[in-house]
Motif scaffolding. Structure first.
Motif, PDB file in Angstrom:
ATOM      1  N   ILE A  89       0.834  -1.210   0.000  1.00  0.00           N
ATOM      2  CA  ILE A  89       0.000   0.000   0.000  1.00  0.00           C
ATOM      3  C   ILE A  89       0.868   1.260   0.000  1.00  0.00           C
ATOM      4  CG2 ILE A  89      -1.875  -1.182   1.210  1.00  0.00           C
ATOM      5  CD1 ILE A  89      -1.052   0.474   3.726  1.00  0.00           C
ATOM      6  N   ARG A  90       0.220   2.386  -0.232  1.00  0.00           N
ATOM      7  CA  ARG A  90       0.941   3.658  -0.247  1.00  0.00           C
ATOM      8  C   ARG A  90       1.336   4.113   1.161  1.00  0.00           C
ATOM      9  NH1 ARG A  90       0.939   5.686  -5.266  1.00  0.00           N
ATOM     10  NH2 ARG A  90      -0.683   5.003  -6.693  1.00  0.00           N
ATOM     11  N   ARG A  91       0.555   3.763   2.152  1.00  0.00           N
ATOM     12  CA  ARG A  91       0.770   4.075   3.562  1.00  0.00           C
ATOM     13  C   ARG A  91       0.343   5.493   3.941  1.00  0.00           C
ATOM     14  NH1 ARG A  91       6.219   3.785   7.432  1.00  0.00           N
ATOM     15  NH2 ARG A  91       5.315   5.125   9.058  1.00  0.00           N
ATOM     16  N   GLY A  93      -1.466   9.259   3.043  1.00  0.00           N
ATOM     17  CA  GLY A  93      -2.440   9.894   2.159  1.00  0.00           C
ATOM     18  C   GLY A  93      -2.981  11.154   2.786  1.00  0.00           C
ATOM     19  N   ALA A 181      -6.539   7.128  -0.080  1.00  0.00           N
ATOM     20  CA  ALA A 181      -5.224   7.306  -0.697  1.00  0.00           C
ATOM     21  C   ALA A 181      -4.150   6.486   0.024  1.00  0.00           C
ATOM     22  CB  ALA A 181      -4.836   8.784  -0.697  1.00  0.00           C
ATOM     23  N   GLU A 184      -4.586   2.590  -0.647  1.00  0.00           N
ATOM     24  CA  GLU A 184      -4.556   2.102  -2.025  1.00  0.00           C
ATOM     25  C   GLU A 184      -3.245   1.393  -2.341  1.00  0.00           C
ATOM     26  OE1 GLU A 184      -5.421   5.555  -4.404  1.00  0.00           O
ATOM     27  OE2 GLU A 184      -7.520   4.987  -4.615  1.00  0.00           O
ATOM     28  N   ALA A 185      -3.321   0.497  -3.322  1.00  0.00           N
ATOM     29  CA  ALA A 185      -2.138  -0.225  -3.761  1.00  0.00           C
ATOM     30  C   ALA A 185      -1.164   0.723  -4.452  1.00  0.00           C
ATOM     31  CB  ALA A 185      -2.545  -1.340  -4.716  1.00  0.00           C
ATOM     32  N   ASP A 186       0.114   0.539  -4.142  1.00  0.00           N
ATOM     33  CA  ASP A 186       1.193   1.272  -4.800  1.00  0.00           C
ATOM     34  C   ASP A 186       1.886   0.296  -5.747  1.00  0.00           C
ATOM     35  OD1 ASP A 186       3.523   2.543  -5.568  1.00  0.00           O
ATOM     36  OD2 ASP A 186       4.031   3.255  -3.562  1.00  0.00           O
ATOM     37  N   ARG A 188       4.522   0.323  -7.254  1.00  0.00           N
ATOM     38  CA  ARG A 188       5.978   0.246  -7.100  1.00  0.00           C
ATOM     39  C   ARG A 188       6.387  -0.397  -5.774  1.00  0.00           C
ATOM     40  NH1 ARG A 188       8.227   6.113  -7.955  1.00  0.00           N
ATOM     41  NH2 ARG A 188      10.215   4.980  -7.896  1.00  0.00           N
ATOM     42  N   GLN A 189       5.398  -0.629  -4.899  1.00  0.00           N
ATOM     43  CA  GLN A 189       5.687  -1.153  -3.565  1.00  0.00           C
ATOM     44  C   GLN A 189       5.235  -2.607  -3.492  1.00  0.00           C
ATOM     45  OE1 GLN A 189       7.132  -1.899  -0.548  1.00  0.00           O
ATOM     46  NE2 GLN A 189       7.030   0.322  -0.261  1.00  0.00           N
ATOM     47  N   PRO A 193       5.576  -0.998   3.432  1.00  0.00           N
ATOM     48  CA  PRO A 193       6.160   0.342   3.231  1.00  0.00           C
ATOM     49  C   PRO A 193       6.731   0.930   4.523  1.00  0.00           C
ATOM     50  CG  PRO A 193       3.771   0.492   3.261  1.00  0.00           C
ATOM     51  CD  PRO A 193       4.105  -0.971   3.353  1.00  0.00           C
TER      52      PRO A 193
END
Length: 199
Positions: A89-91, A93, A181, A184-186, A188-189, A193
């Motif tokens: 995840i983006r972690r 937001g 946000a 959500e899935a990143d 690149r990750q 994270p």
């Protein structure tokens, strides 16, 4: 990956069931016995693009407090469960939400370290009741309970605003968008994270 959290909680003051799908499409079914809270949770699900079901029965004939706070506790637990190990995840937001004269900002870190900071609400919100059923002083209880039980760091700021309805709604929408946000899935990750390797 199935990111659905379902939690049930029953006390002498309320009975609450919450289910949330973090990867939903904004389908919402909410009934708490507090109409304005239903409106806020509906906005939370719709703007977060979460599929959200909330069914609660509480002692609203006494006051909305118990039901509102208990739902927030269970919602936080359901979010935490849905997040799982937070892999990929983006972690982080954040979101800015303008509502007419009001502007609110929320920032989220899905950190595993619960913390909540709420600033900028005008003094009038401590004594205002929207729709004769939702005391806006409960906003702080909602966001604190959500943050602590989801184990996220949550900062919510009211930059300016005049209408208690707009101020409250802007905060709920900002929190929803920020959480969306952050969770959500990143692309690149592929791991957790965090430099610690866990969240």
């Amino acid at each position: 990956m199935n990111r659905i959290g379902r939690v049930e909680r029953t006390t002498k003051e309320s009975s609450v069931v919450v289910e949330i799908d973090l990867d939903g499409s904004g389908k919402v079914d909410v009934s708490t016995g507090v109409p304005f809270y239903d409106h806020m949770l509906t906005a939370f699900g719709a703007h977060g693009m979460f599929d959200l079901t909330v069914q609660a029965k509480g002692d609203v004939e006494i006051d909305a407090h118990h039901t509102v706070e208990d739902v927030a506790i269970v919602l936080g637990e359901a979010v935490g469960k849905a997040l799982g190990d937070k892999r990929g995840i983006r972690r982080f937001g954040d979101a800015w939400i303008p509502m007419d004269e009001c502007l609110a900002h929320a920032a989220v870190d899905v950190s595993g370290r619960p913390y909540c900071v709420l600033t900028g609400e005008p003094e009038l919100l401590t004594g205002f009741v929207v729709g004769n059923n939702y005391p806006t002083v409960l906003n702080r209880h909602v966001f604190e309970s959500l943050a602590f039980h989801a184990r996220i760091a949550l900062h919510v700021r009211v930059i300016h605003g005049r209408d208690p309805h707009h101020i409250t709604e802007a905060q709920y929408k900002a929190v929803a968008r920020a959480l969306r946000a952050a969770s959500e899935a990143d692309p690149r990750q592929h791991g957790i994270p965090s430099t610690k390797g866990t969240l």
